[in-house]
Design an enzyme around this catalytic site. Structure first.
Site, PDB file in Angstrom:
ATOM      1  N   LYS A 104      98.302 -28.335 -41.539  1.00 23.73           N
ATOM      2  CA  LYS A 104      98.183 -27.865 -40.145  1.00 23.73           C
ATOM      3  C   LYS A 104      97.610 -26.455 -40.108  1.00 23.73           C
ATOM      4  CE  LYS A 104     100.836 -29.987 -37.230  1.00 23.73           C
ATOM      5  NZ  LYS A 104     100.885 -30.770 -36.144  1.00 23.73           N
ATOM      6  N   TYR A 152      89.843 -43.972 -38.199  1.00 21.33           N
ATOM      7  CA  TYR A 152      90.002 -43.390 -39.533  1.00 21.33           C
ATOM      8  C   TYR A 152      90.849 -44.208 -40.502  1.00 21.33           C
ATOM      9  CZ  TYR A 152      94.001 -41.546 -36.884  1.00 21.33           C
ATOM     10  OH  TYR A 152      95.091 -41.424 -36.072  1.00 21.33           O
ATOM     11  N   CYS A 203     109.555 -15.619  -2.292  1.00 22.15           N
ATOM     12  CA  CYS A 203     108.191 -15.259  -2.660  1.00 22.15           C
ATOM     13  C   CYS A 203     108.095 -13.739  -2.867  1.00 22.15           C
ATOM     14  CB  CYS A 203     107.224 -15.700  -1.563  1.00 22.15           C
ATOM     15  SG  CYS A 203     105.541 -15.161  -1.862  1.00 22.15           S
ATOM     16  N   CYS A 250     105.760 -12.346   0.128  1.00 24.71           N
ATOM     17  CA  CYS A 250     106.052 -12.400   1.566  1.00 24.71           C
ATOM     18  C   CYS A 250     107.525 -12.690   1.850  1.00 24.71           C
ATOM     19  CB  CYS A 250     105.170 -13.447   2.244  1.00 24.71           C
ATOM     20  SG  CYS A 250     105.662 -15.120   1.834  1.00 24.71           S
ATOM     21  N   ASP A 293      93.285 -34.170 -32.514  1.00 24.74           N
ATOM     22  CA  ASP A 293      94.492 -33.932 -31.721  1.00 24.74           C
ATOM     23  C   ASP A 293      94.453 -34.769 -30.442  1.00 24.74           C
ATOM     24  OD1 ASP A 293      96.881 -32.826 -31.253  1.00 24.74           O
ATOM     25  OD2 ASP A 293      96.143 -30.869 -30.610  1.00 24.74           O
ATOM     26  N   CYS A 322     101.296 -15.504   3.981  1.00 27.30           N
ATOM     27  CA  CYS A 322     101.549 -14.941   2.652  1.00 27.30           C
ATOM     28  C   CYS A 322     100.229 -14.340   2.141  1.00 27.30           C
ATOM     29  CB  CYS A 322     102.059 -16.054   1.744  1.00 27.30           C
ATOM     30  SG  CYS A 322     102.370 -15.507   0.069  1.00 27.30           S
ATOM     31  N   CYS A 355     105.222 -21.284  -2.487  1.00 27.30           N
ATOM     32  CA  CYS A 355     105.570 -20.515  -1.304  1.00 27.30           C
ATOM     33  C   CYS A 355     104.988 -21.265  -0.105  1.00 27.30           C
ATOM     34  CB  CYS A 355     104.973 -19.114  -1.389  1.00 27.30           C
ATOM     35  SG  CYS A 355     105.043 -18.283   0.213  1.00 27.30           S
ATOM     36  N   GLU A 362      89.584 -35.094 -44.169  1.00 29.83           N
ATOM     37  CA  GLU A 362      89.172 -35.431 -42.797  1.00 29.83           C
ATOM     38  C   GLU A 362      89.745 -34.408 -41.840  1.00 29.83           C
ATOM     39  OE1 GLU A 362      90.754 -39.308 -42.037  1.00 29.83           O
ATOM     40  OE2 GLU A 362      89.497 -40.266 -43.554  1.00 29.83           O
ATOM     41  N   LYS A 384      91.907 -33.460 -38.641  1.00 30.52           N
ATOM     42  CA  LYS A 384      93.038 -34.091 -37.954  1.00 30.52           C
ATOM     43  C   LYS A 384      92.765 -33.962 -36.460  1.00 30.52           C
ATOM     44  CE  LYS A 384      98.064 -34.257 -38.160  1.00 30.52           C
ATOM     45  NZ  LYS A 384      98.337 -34.405 -36.766  1.00 30.52           N
TER      46      LYS A 384
HETATM   47  S1  IVH Z   1      95.745 -41.096 -41.058  1.00 33.44           S
HETATM   48  C1  IVH Z   1      99.822 -43.301 -42.376  1.00 33.44           C
HETATM   49  N1  IVH Z   1      93.816 -39.518 -40.300  1.00 33.44           N
HETATM   50  O1  IVH Z   1      97.999 -37.616 -37.088  1.00 33.44           O
HETATM   51  C2  IVH Z   1      99.249 -42.320 -41.432  1.00 33.44           C
HETATM   52  N2  IVH Z   1      95.796 -39.563 -38.973  1.00 33.44           N
HETATM   53  O2  IVH Z   1     100.865 -37.046 -38.153  1.00 33.44           O
HETATM   54  C3  IVH Z   1      97.821 -42.570 -41.225  1.00 33.44           C
HETATM   55  N3  IVH Z   1      95.702 -38.144 -36.990  1.00 33.44           N
HETATM   56  O3  IVH Z   1      99.765 -40.499 -36.243  1.00 33.44           O
HETATM   57  C4  IVH Z   1      97.235 -41.577 -40.338  1.00 33.44           C
HETATM   58  N4  IVH Z   1      93.664 -37.379 -37.314  1.00 33.44           N
HETATM   59  O4  IVH Z   1      97.703 -39.919 -34.853  1.00 33.44           O
HETATM   60  C5  IVH Z   1      95.067 -39.960 -40.035  1.00 33.44           C
HETATM   61  N5  IVH Z   1      91.989 -38.206 -39.744  1.00 33.44           N
HETATM   62  C6  IVH Z   1      93.219 -38.647 -39.476  1.00 33.44           C
HETATM   63  C7  IVH Z   1      93.943 -38.210 -38.341  1.00 33.44           C
HETATM   64  C8  IVH Z   1      95.246 -38.701 -38.136  1.00 33.44           C
HETATM   65  C9  IVH Z   1      94.708 -37.353 -36.517  1.00 33.44           C
HETATM   66  C10 IVH Z   1      97.024 -38.287 -36.348  1.00 33.44           C
HETATM   67  C11 IVH Z   1      97.495 -39.705 -36.214  1.00 33.44           C
HETATM   68  C12 IVH Z   1      98.808 -39.761 -36.940  1.00 33.44           C
HETATM   69  C13 IVH Z   1      99.202 -38.331 -37.016  1.00 33.44           C
HETATM   70  C14 IVH Z   1      99.994 -38.113 -38.276  1.00 33.44           C
END
Ligand code: IVH
Length: 676
Positions: free
Chosen positions: A319, A233, A413, A416, A126, A437, A431, A122, A124
């Site tokens: 990551k 998720y 500044c 000025c 942000d 300025c 400033c 999946e 991740k």
């Molecule tokens: S599963 C037991 N799936 O990443 C942990 N987490 O460092 C279950 N996150 O706190 C998390 N995308 O906020 C999972 N596809 C994904 C995710 C995801 C982002 C975040 C989530 C979690 C952190 C883990």
């Protein structure tokens, strides 16, 4: 209507609205127009007002926000909200696979061709994680991660996220929790920041901080306006699903938004392939992703593997690397913006990074410099992440020179020499010398002549610089005193350009009041706010004499804007400038035509304008639509009433309009519509 019929009608309207909401925000295939949707919602709100005892916590009317949460209640998680262990390279991933197989008692023979463990790959996301509990198919509670053991109840705010269902459909368990990530889509983040910059607010650092900041706001109406989104998720329930993938498919069928980018794979080489693909393709996504999450698919295997104190043994996060280099910090310079905000900039020994040569990087503010303890002559690490401007993420202390000197932030500044100020809670120094300025004065003039302001395109930044240097203009009012002969004395200024400039200034005297109000550059007063204020007060005189309470009664004006307006007019220099602009003939009140309330001919109709037109500019058309009570939108959906089509319109828009059955009209058709 009696209570029984009202109850029936409310139920019917609610389920219709929830369905259309899902079609629009989860499935991206709307089936009714904006107008029809709003009509249903209005009907529901009216009924709920008439029968307040029938208002339910999860009524679609709750999505517009309006409730204030003073304190977010702390809630203990039923199951702790753990995090994931991180990995940064392929060896880590292969190690993870080995641990999983050993943990399951499988023989680790050929890591790249095992078919005994299936993984789900999946993205991740942000943002910030959220746990949603549903009871009997209704959203019961939404809790943030907090410290993993307990988090904050942010249910009211979460209800404004349109892709989160308030009521479920299909065959869902009676009680379960589902977890996911709330995030701010990139295009929305960019729009918010553009607006903030225009009105002199510090831009938000990144979509993740913006999303978590928004979730903690007290006024859910503001949360609703931020247009957050959410991917789910992780299903936690007693329902006997066999695997993670199956549970996510089920969640989708209950109405949740799940990621379409997830993939079920049978081997580690497919996992690595998924990582390679998304490491490149991630920049094409409309949201930020900082890596990939790999999960063992089979629930029995997950159970067998279990957890460490902090994270599951059946999942890992890979990551993505932000490209990073190290180089020497040659100098720190300080820029002064239009609003007087000071930004420290690192001047670096040029270095190649992400396909370009980097010479400068942002250092943000005094706190960041202090935190990094960055000094001139240091070898610093520079990174290019999601942001376009590279940033300094740290110092290579092993290479620090013995004679290095701690950086002392400037007190005056650089432009000025005024003493810098720093208001409480503000990250940046300012400033305060706004009227003398140079970058502030020039910046305000550039804003004043801008296309969306007074639209004097014959006057660009370069000419402003020349005029300022020559001492011909010191403020925006001076522009209207310019004489052609004075302009001709400037270098590279020919007869024709001088005449164009004088004509441009003359033409700008026809710019309507609301744009003049935006142009004069009152801090925090953006285009939309200026429009709302102009509509309400009708003239600058009224605005100048308004009390704080009167200002606060205007839609979109909160205490920060009200105070900024008061401060602006409280300054005699500004009042003087306004008087002079008035004497030059700028419009400081709404035209008679505008004063008439406008019509409702286009009430509840949504228009999308595309292409080039013969008699009107697109902005004029937009204004006409608003004047007659209609709405403008940038993209075509099932909610669009008309596509107002000009020449050279994009074929994609046309195709989409035809597919969705949106009526296509010409400029002439439109003019005829508002004439009747
Ligand atoms: S599963 C037991 N799936 O990443 C942990 N987490 O460092 C279950 N996150 O706190 C998390 N995308 O906020 C999972 N596809 C994904 C995710 C995801 C982002 C975040 C989530 C979690 C952190 C883990």
């Amino acid at each position: 209507m009696d209570t029984i019929s009202a109850e029936k009608k409310i139920k019917e309207l609610s389920s219709q609205l929830e369905l259309h909401n899902r079609n629009y925000y989860v499935l991206d295939t709307p089936t009714i127009s904006d107008f029809e949707f709003d009509k249903l919602l209005e009907e529901l709100i009216a009924l709920e007002k008439q029968f307040p005892e029938l208002l339910s916590q999860n009524s679609p009317s709750q999505r517009v926000g309006g409730t204030i949460t003073k304190v977010f209640a702390s809630v203990k998680h039923k199951h702790p909200m753990l995090s994931l262990s991180n990995s940064y390279n392929e060896e880590d991933m292969i190690d993870f696979d080995r641990r999983v197989q050993e943990g399951l008692g499988l023989e680790v023979n050929d890591l790249f061709s095992n078919n005994k463990v299936n993984y789900v790959c999946e993205l991740k996301f942000d943002g910030l994680s959220i746990g949603l509990t549903y009871k009997d198919g209704e959203l019961f509670q939404a809790v943030t991660r907090g410290d993993g053991v307990q988090g904050d109840d942010v249910s009211t705010n979460v209800k404004t996220i349109k892709s989160i269902p308030l009521k479920l459909k299909g065959n869902y368990p009676p009680l379960f929790e589902i977890r996911g990530e709330i995030f701010l889509p990139r295009p929305i983040f960019d729009t918010i920041n553009k607006e903030r910059e225009e009105i002199g607010d510090t831009p938000l650092a990144n979509p993740r901080n913006a999303a978590s900041g928004t979730m903690k706001m007290q006024d859910s109406r503001v949360v609703a306006s931020r247009k957050l989104d959410c991917f789910l998720y992780n299903v936690i329930s007693d329902t006997p699903f066999k695997s993670h993938f199956e549970s996510i498919e089920a969640a989708k069928s209950w109405g949740f938004k799940v990621s379409e980018y997830s993939k079920l794979v049978g081997s580690m080489d497919e996992v690595l392939e998924f990582i390679h693909v998304w490491d490149k393709k991630r920049f094409e996504l409309p949201f930020d992703t900082d890596g990939v999450v790999i999960k063992v698919n089979d629930y029995k295997q997950q159970l067998q593997l279990g957890f460490t104190a902090k994270s599951p043994r059946w999942a890992i996060a890979y990551k993505f690397k932000a490209e990073q280099v190290s180089t020497e910090l040659l100098e720190i310079s300080y820029q002064v913006g239009r609003t007087g905000a000071i930004t420290p900039v690192a001047n670096l020994k040029p270095v190649a990074l992400g396909g370009t040569t980097v010479k400068r990087a942002s250092l943000h503010n005094a706190d960041i410099i202090e935190k990094l303890d960055v000094r001139i002559g240091d070898q610093v690490f520079v990174e290019k992440g999601g942001e376009i401007i590279p940033k300094i993420i740290g110092v290579d202390f092993t290479k620090r020179k013995v004679d290095s000197v701690k950086t002392v932030y400037i007190t005056h500044c650089p432009e000025c020499n005024a003493w810098l100020e720093r208001e409480e809670g503000e990250a940046n120094h300012f400033c305060p010398n706004e009227n003398a300025c140079p970058p502030q004065v020039k910046g305000r003039m550039e804003h004043f002549v801008g296309r969306r302001a007074m639209n004097i395109d014959s006057l660009g930044a370069e000419t402003i610089e020349q005029l300022y240097k020559a001492g011909l203009v010191k403020n925006i009012a001076d522009l209207y005193d310019l004489k052609k002969e004075q302009l001709l004395s400037l270098e590279r200024m020919a007869e024709k350009s001088a005449q164009n400039l004088i004509d441009g200034l003359e033409a700008s005297k026809q710019v309507p009041f609301e744009r003049v109000l935006y142009s004069i550059g009152i801090r925090h007063v953006g285009e939309t706010t200026a429009k709302k204020i102009a509509k309400k007060v009708k003239s600058l005189n009224v605005l100048m004499n308004s009390t704080k309470e009167e200002l606060l009664s205007i839609d979109e004006v909160g205490s920060i804007i009200a105070e900024s307006i008061a401060a602006y007019f409280g300054d005699e220099k500004n009042r003087n400038i306004i008087e002079r602009l008035k004497a030059s003939g700028l419009k400081f009140e709404l035209s008679e035509e505008q004063q008439q309330a406008g019509s409702e001919k286009l009430k509840e109709l949504t228009f999308v304008i595309s292409g080039v037109f013969n008699s009107h500019s697109r902005d004029q058309l937009k204004e006409m639509i608003e004047f007659h009570g209609g709405k403008n939108s940038g993209s075509i959906s099932g909610k669009t009433s008309y596509l107002l089509a000009g020449d050279n319109m994009g074929p994609e828009k046309l195709k989409k309009a035809e597919k969705l059955g949106v009526k296509i009209i010409s400029e002439d058709d439109f003019v005829a519509m508002i004439k009747v």
